[in-house]
Write a protein that holds these residues in place. Structure first.
Motif, PDB file in Angstrom:
ATOM      1  N   SER A  30       0.833  -1.206   0.000  1.00 43.85           N
ATOM      2  CA  SER A  30       0.000   0.000   0.000  1.00 43.85           C
ATOM      3  C   SER A  30       0.869   1.258   0.000  1.00 43.85           C
ATOM      4  CB  SER A  30      -0.910   0.016   1.224  1.00 43.85           C
ATOM      5  OG  SER A  30      -1.795  -1.076   1.183  1.00 43.85           O
ATOM      6  N   SER A  33       2.429   1.657  -3.409  1.00 44.30           N
ATOM      7  CA  SER A  33       1.423   2.114  -4.354  1.00 44.30           C
ATOM      8  C   SER A  33       1.140   3.601  -4.169  1.00 44.30           C
ATOM      9  CB  SER A  33       0.136   1.311  -4.173  1.00 44.30           C
ATOM     10  OG  SER A  33      -0.878   1.806  -4.992  1.00 44.30           O
ATOM     11  N   PHE A  34       0.991   4.036  -2.919  1.00 48.93           N
ATOM     12  CA  PHE A  34       0.750   5.446  -2.632  1.00 48.93           C
ATOM     13  C   PHE A  34       1.926   6.305  -3.101  1.00 48.93           C
ATOM     14  CE2 PHE A  34       1.473   8.996   0.309  1.00 48.93           C
ATOM     15  CZ  PHE A  34       0.338   9.740   0.052  1.00 48.93           C
ATOM     16  N   THR A  35       3.140   5.859  -2.840  1.00 53.15           N
ATOM     17  CA  THR A  35       4.335   6.613  -3.230  1.00 53.15           C
ATOM     18  C   THR A  35       4.419   6.749  -4.747  1.00 53.15           C
ATOM     19  OG1 THR A  35       5.471   5.789  -1.273  1.00 53.15           O
ATOM     20  CG2 THR A  35       6.843   6.705  -3.012  1.00 53.15           C
ATOM     21  N   VAL A  36       4.162   5.661  -5.445  1.00 58.90           N
ATOM     22  CA  VAL A  36       4.203   5.704  -6.907  1.00 58.90           C
ATOM     23  C   VAL A  36       3.123   6.642  -7.437  1.00 58.90           C
ATOM     24  CG1 VAL A  36       3.805   4.322  -8.987  1.00 58.90           C
ATOM     25  CG2 VAL A  36       5.302   3.464  -7.191  1.00 58.90           C
ATOM     26  N   SER A  37       1.939   6.610  -6.833  1.00 56.24           N
ATOM     27  CA  SER A  37       0.858   7.505  -7.254  1.00 56.24           C
ATOM     28  C   SER A  37       1.232   8.962  -7.045  1.00 56.24           C
ATOM     29  CB  SER A  37      -0.429   7.197  -6.484  1.00 56.24           C
ATOM     30  OG  SER A  37      -0.857   5.893  -6.744  1.00 56.24           O
ATOM     31  N   VAL A  38       1.821   9.273  -5.898  1.00 53.15           N
ATOM     32  CA  VAL A  38       2.223  10.652  -5.612  1.00 53.15           C
ATOM     33  C   VAL A  38       3.285  11.109  -6.606  1.00 53.15           C
ATOM     34  CG1 VAL A  38       3.443  12.103  -3.932  1.00 53.15           C
ATOM     35  CG2 VAL A  38       1.585  10.617  -3.185  1.00 53.15           C
ATOM     36  N   PHE A  40       3.776   9.950  -9.632  1.00 52.59           N
ATOM     37  CA  PHE A  40       3.151  10.080 -10.949  1.00 52.59           C
ATOM     38  C   PHE A  40       2.372  11.387 -11.051  1.00 52.59           C
ATOM     39  CE2 PHE A  40      -0.446   9.404 -13.825  1.00 52.59           C
ATOM     40  CZ  PHE A  40       0.246   9.120 -14.994  1.00 52.59           C
ATOM     41  N   VAL A  41       1.569  11.700 -10.036  1.00 49.68           N
ATOM     42  CA  VAL A  41       0.801  12.947 -10.049  1.00 49.68           C
ATOM     43  C   VAL A  41       1.748  14.145 -10.074  1.00 49.68           C
ATOM     44  CG1 VAL A  41      -0.742  14.406  -8.661  1.00 49.68           C
ATOM     45  CG2 VAL A  41      -1.265  11.985  -8.972  1.00 49.68           C
TER      46      VAL A  41
END
Length: 93
Positions: A30, A33-38, A40-41
């Motif tokens: 989790s 996933s959160f780190t990759v999302s941040v 990417f954004v």
């Protein structure tokens, strides 16, 4: 009474559960996933800002080119007027 090595579970490397698969905690997945999302954004926002900056620079360059073009046209018009006056002056000789 000490357990004999043959009866005890074999020791495994950290994260191994004995069947050859690596066990990754759900919290780590989790977090990853959160780190990759941040990231990417952040990358998308950075690219958007860069695009906006490039557009602004292009507009400024275009405006400067139009201003230079207008100034050159004014200089050409003045030179043509001077040529005309000089030709009149020479024609009067």
């Amino acid at each position: 009474m000490a357990a004999s090595p043959s009866n005890s579970e074999p020791l495994h490397a950290l994260g191994m559960n004995g069947n050859g698969y690596v066990v990754i905690p759900k919290w780590f997945v989790s977090f990853l996933s959160f780190t990759v999302s941040v990231i990417f954004v952040g990358a998308v926002l950075w690219a958007w800002q860069m695009s906006s900056d490039v557009s602004a620079i292009k507009a400024e360059v275009r405006a400067n080119a139009q201003l230079r073009s207008a100034e050159l046209e004014d200089i050409r018009r003045r030179l043509a007027r001077h040529d005309e006056l000089f030709d009149r002056l020479r024609g009067g000789e």
